[in-house]
Motif scaffolding. Structure first.
Motif, PDB file in Angstrom:
ATOM      1  N   SER A 140       0.861  -1.178   0.000  1.00  0.00           N
ATOM      2  CA  SER A 140       0.000   0.000   0.000  1.00  0.00           C
ATOM      3  C   SER A 140       0.901   1.233   0.000  1.00  0.00           C
ATOM      4  O   SER A 140       1.824   1.333   0.822  1.00  0.00           O
ATOM      5  CB  SER A 140      -0.903   0.008   1.239  1.00  0.00           C
ATOM      6  N   VAL A 141       0.651   2.136  -0.924  1.00  0.00           N
ATOM      7  CA  VAL A 141       1.517   3.323  -1.039  1.00  0.00           C
ATOM      8  C   VAL A 141       1.479   4.140   0.246  1.00  0.00           C
ATOM      9  O   VAL A 141       2.507   4.654   0.698  1.00  0.00           O
ATOM     10  CB  VAL A 141       1.067   4.180  -2.239  1.00  0.00           C
ATOM     11  N   THR A 142       0.318   4.250   0.847  1.00  0.00           N
ATOM     12  CA  THR A 142       0.200   5.011   2.093  1.00  0.00           C
ATOM     13  C   THR A 142       1.078   4.411   3.175  1.00  0.00           C
ATOM     14  O   THR A 142       1.843   5.121   3.856  1.00  0.00           O
ATOM     15  CB  THR A 142      -1.262   5.029   2.568  1.00  0.00           C
ATOM     16  N   TYR A 143       0.993   3.104   3.364  1.00  0.00           N
ATOM     17  CA  TYR A 143       1.813   2.441   4.374  1.00  0.00           C
ATOM     18  C   TYR A 143       3.301   2.519   4.026  1.00  0.00           C
ATOM     19  O   TYR A 143       4.155   2.645   4.908  1.00  0.00           O
ATOM     20  CB  TYR A 143       1.393   0.981   4.529  1.00  0.00           C
ATOM     21  N   LEU A 144       3.610   2.449   2.737  1.00  0.00           N
ATOM     22  CA  LEU A 144       5.003   2.539   2.299  1.00  0.00           C
ATOM     23  C   LEU A 144       5.596   3.895   2.653  1.00  0.00           C
ATOM     24  O   LEU A 144       6.716   3.983   3.178  1.00  0.00           O
ATOM     25  CB  LEU A 144       5.073   2.301   0.786  1.00  0.00           C
ATOM     26  N   LEU A 145       4.846   4.962   2.403  1.00  0.00           N
ATOM     27  CA  LEU A 145       5.333   6.301   2.717  1.00  0.00           C
ATOM     28  C   LEU A 145       5.421   6.514   4.223  1.00  0.00           C
ATOM     29  O   LEU A 145       6.341   7.191   4.721  1.00  0.00           O
ATOM     30  CB  LEU A 145       4.425   7.355   2.075  1.00  0.00           C
ATOM     31  N   MET A 146       4.471   5.962   4.969  1.00  0.00           N
ATOM     32  CA  MET A 146       4.529   6.043   6.430  1.00  0.00           C
ATOM     33  C   MET A 146       5.784   5.366   6.971  1.00  0.00           C
ATOM     34  O   MET A 146       6.502   5.915   7.821  1.00  0.00           O
ATOM     35  CB  MET A 146       3.296   5.385   7.050  1.00  0.00           C
ATOM     36  N   MET A 147       6.072   4.174   6.467  1.00  0.00           N
ATOM     37  CA  MET A 147       7.230   3.436   6.955  1.00  0.00           C
ATOM     38  C   MET A 147       8.528   4.109   6.535  1.00  0.00           C
ATOM     39  O   MET A 147       9.495   4.146   7.306  1.00  0.00           O
ATOM     40  CB  MET A 147       7.169   1.994   6.447  1.00  0.00           C
ATOM     41  N   ARG A 148       8.565   4.648   5.332  1.00  0.00           N
ATOM     42  CA  ARG A 148       9.774   5.349   4.897  1.00  0.00           C
ATOM     43  C   ARG A 148      10.030   6.581   5.765  1.00  0.00           C
ATOM     44  O   ARG A 148      11.181   6.850   6.149  1.00  0.00           O
ATOM     45  CB  ARG A 148       9.647   5.772   3.432  1.00  0.00           C
ATOM     46  N   ALA A 149       8.963   7.315   6.094  1.00  0.00           N
ATOM     47  CA  ALA A 149       9.115   8.488   6.951  1.00  0.00           C
ATOM     48  C   ALA A 149       9.656   8.081   8.325  1.00  0.00           C
ATOM     49  O   ALA A 149      10.486   8.794   8.911  1.00  0.00           O
ATOM     50  CB  ALA A 149       7.776   9.203   7.097  1.00  0.00           C
ATOM     51  N   TYR A 150       9.207   6.961   8.838  1.00  0.00           N
ATOM     52  CA  TYR A 150       9.696   6.502  10.145  1.00  0.00           C
ATOM     53  C   TYR A 150      11.157   6.086  10.051  1.00  0.00           C
ATOM     54  O   TYR A 150      11.964   6.404  10.934  1.00  0.00           O
ATOM     55  CB  TYR A 150       8.851   5.332  10.637  1.00  0.00           C
ATOM     56  N   PHE A 151      11.513   5.378   8.984  1.00  0.00           N
ATOM     57  CA  PHE A 151      12.906   4.955   8.813  1.00  0.00           C
ATOM     58  C   PHE A 151      13.836   6.160   8.691  1.00  0.00           C
ATOM     59  O   PHE A 151      14.966   6.136   9.183  1.00  0.00           O
ATOM     60  CB  PHE A 151      13.043   4.078   7.561  1.00  0.00           C
ATOM     61  N   GLU A 152      13.363   7.213   8.024  1.00  0.00           N
ATOM     62  CA  GLU A 152      14.195   8.405   7.864  1.00  0.00           C
ATOM     63  C   GLU A 152      14.447   9.108   9.194  1.00  0.00           C
ATOM     64  O   GLU A 152      15.410   9.872   9.334  1.00  0.00           O
ATOM     65  CB  GLU A 152      13.536   9.379   6.888  1.00  0.00           C
ATOM     66  N   GLY A 153      13.571   8.873  10.179  1.00  0.00           N
ATOM     67  CA  GLY A 153      13.754   9.478  11.495  1.00  0.00           C
ATOM     68  C   GLY A 153      14.766   8.765  12.366  1.00  0.00           C
ATOM     69  O   GLY A 153      15.158   9.272  13.427  1.00  0.00           O
ATOM     70  N   ILE A 154      15.198   7.586  11.955  1.00  0.00           N
ATOM     71  CA  ILE A 154      16.228   6.858  12.713  1.00  0.00           C
ATOM     72  C   ILE A 154      17.577   7.525  12.439  1.00  0.00           C
ATOM     73  O   ILE A 154      17.931   7.766  11.274  1.00  0.00           O
ATOM     74  CB  ILE A 154      16.252   5.376  12.298  1.00  0.00           C
ATOM     75  N   PRO A 155      18.360   7.843  13.475  1.00  0.00           N
ATOM     76  CA  PRO A 155      19.636   8.545  13.277  1.00  0.00           C
ATOM     77  C   PRO A 155      20.548   7.823  12.289  1.00  0.00           C
ATOM     78  O   PRO A 155      20.758   6.604  12.388  1.00  0.00           O
ATOM     79  CB  PRO A 155      20.253   8.561  14.683  1.00  0.00           C
ATOM     80  N   ALA A 156      21.072   8.579  11.342  1.00  0.00           N
ATOM     81  CA  ALA A 156      21.965   7.999  10.332  1.00  0.00           C
ATOM     82  C   ALA A 156      23.269   7.518  10.945  1.00  0.00           C
ATOM     83  O   ALA A 156      23.946   6.650  10.374  1.00  0.00           O
ATOM     84  CB  ALA A 156      22.242   9.037   9.240  1.00  0.00           C
ATOM     85  N   SER A 157      23.616   8.070  12.112  1.00  0.00           N
ATOM     86  CA  SER A 157      24.872   7.659  12.757  1.00  0.00           C
ATOM     87  C   SER A 157      24.867   6.182  13.135  1.00  0.00           C
ATOM     88  O   SER A 157      25.920   5.539  13.154  1.00  0.00           O
ATOM     89  CB  SER A 157      25.109   8.501  14.013  1.00  0.00           C
ATOM     90  N   LEU A 158      23.679   5.635  13.421  1.00  0.00           N
ATOM     91  CA  LEU A 158      23.593   4.212  13.744  1.00  0.00           C
ATOM     92  C   LEU A 158      23.966   3.359  12.537  1.00  0.00           C
ATOM     93  O   LEU A 158      24.665   2.343  12.667  1.00  0.00           O
ATOM     94  CB  LEU A 158      22.182   3.867  14.224  1.00  0.00           C
TER      95      LEU A 158
END
Length: 304
Positions: A157-175
């Motif tokens: 589902s595009v909606t769920y895909l965009l939601m999950m991508r937004a959450y993943f982008e919030g995880i610190p890149a340093s990790l």
């Protein structure tokens, strides 16, 4: 002149009034939601002929289980539950796997063509092929009268895909950078860092997906040529359609039951029992994901 102490008392009193008003509004909204559900449950447990007289609101006046027995009297309902549970479990699991992998890939800024891919994916939210082209496509893919018609079309589902991508982008890149220094590849980062830190969004999307699978009657009605593989929602929809067509006969049967004092199942009482059977099982899942729901539901609301 108002002293600071009196001013503080006035502010405290005003805050309490506002809090009390908010609590009253929330209680009123809860009652608006809960009371109709209690009414449906009471009617499903009440004799149909007795309920036709009115006055049954929150407690059954003439308790009976005949409504539920009538729903389950057809052996196809248990077979339908098997297919429904299978599609909920398999469909939800595969959706989470495919959606999370796609979201993990699309969050990478250096992915070639990521912007074009995102635009094309978002385009599908606005425009669809229509019912007839969709049916023809499913037929060409040999999905008609196939169990996988319940699973494959709803994998992403595009909606769920965009939601999950937004959450993943919030995880610190340093990790991720630290994991790469330790020798982790993309799948290592995905499995050891991204997924463990994304339980809220996974729980919320998993719940939404499971509810969508559970409530779907359309796929069974239009893409299954045999009722042997109908999900429970399609079986209940067909059952209610037959009950609605027999509603005129209910008038006579109810009148006879009122005179004779016999127990009667009407189309209305049957509908209430069907609603309970449809709703209660999926509600039992919510307590297991409730602790993640509050944080996951706010995904995208605040951009930090």
């Amino acid at each position: 002149m108002i002293t600071p102490k009196k001013n503080k008392i006035k502010q405290s009193l005003g805050d309490r009034i506002i809090q009390g008003f908010i609590i009253l509004v929330i209680l009123a909204l809860c009652l608006v939601i809960i009371l109709p559900c209690i009414n449906v449950l009471a009617l499903s447990l009440n004799d149909g002929a007795d309920a036709a007289k009115g006055g049954v609101y929150f407690f059954p006046r003439a308790f009976t289980l005949e409504n539920f027995k009538q729903v389950f009297s057809d052996g196809s309902i248990m077979k339908a539950y098997k297919y429904t549970i299978l599609r909920v479990v398999i469909g939800t699991l595969l959706t989470l796997i495919v959606t999370s992998l796609a979201a993990f890939a699309l969050k990478e800024k250096d992915l070639p063509g990521v912007k074009v891919i995102t635009i094309l994916i978002t385009f599908t939210m606005l425009f669809g092929g229509g019912m007839i082209p969709t049916y023809v496509q499913y037929k060409n893919l040999h999905l008609i009268n196939n169990f996988w018609v319940y699973v494959v079309p709803s994998l992403v589902s595009v909606t769920y895909l965009l939601m999950m991508r937004a959450y993943f982008e919030g995880i610190p890149a340093s990790l991720e950078e630290s994991a790469k220094l330790d020798g982790c590849g993309y799948f290592g980062i995905y499995g050891r860092i991204i997924l463990p830190l994304s339980k809220p969004v996974i729980a919320v999307i998993g719940l939404y997906t499971a509810v969508n699978h559970w409530n779907d009657w359309f796929s069974g009605a239009f893409y299954m040529t045999s009722n042997e593989k109908w999900p429970v929602q399609t079986v209940l929809q067909q059952m209610l359609a037959r009950a609605m067509s027999a509603s005129q006969k209910d008038i006579t049967s109810v009148a006879q039951a009122l005179v004779q004092g016999a127990s009667t199942v009407t189309s209305d009482s049957l509908k209430m029992a069907a609603v309970v059977i449809t709703t209660v099982p999926i509600l039992l899942i919510y307590p297991f994901v409730q602790k993640y729901f509050a944080s996951g539901i706010m995904i995208g609301a605040v951009k930090g």
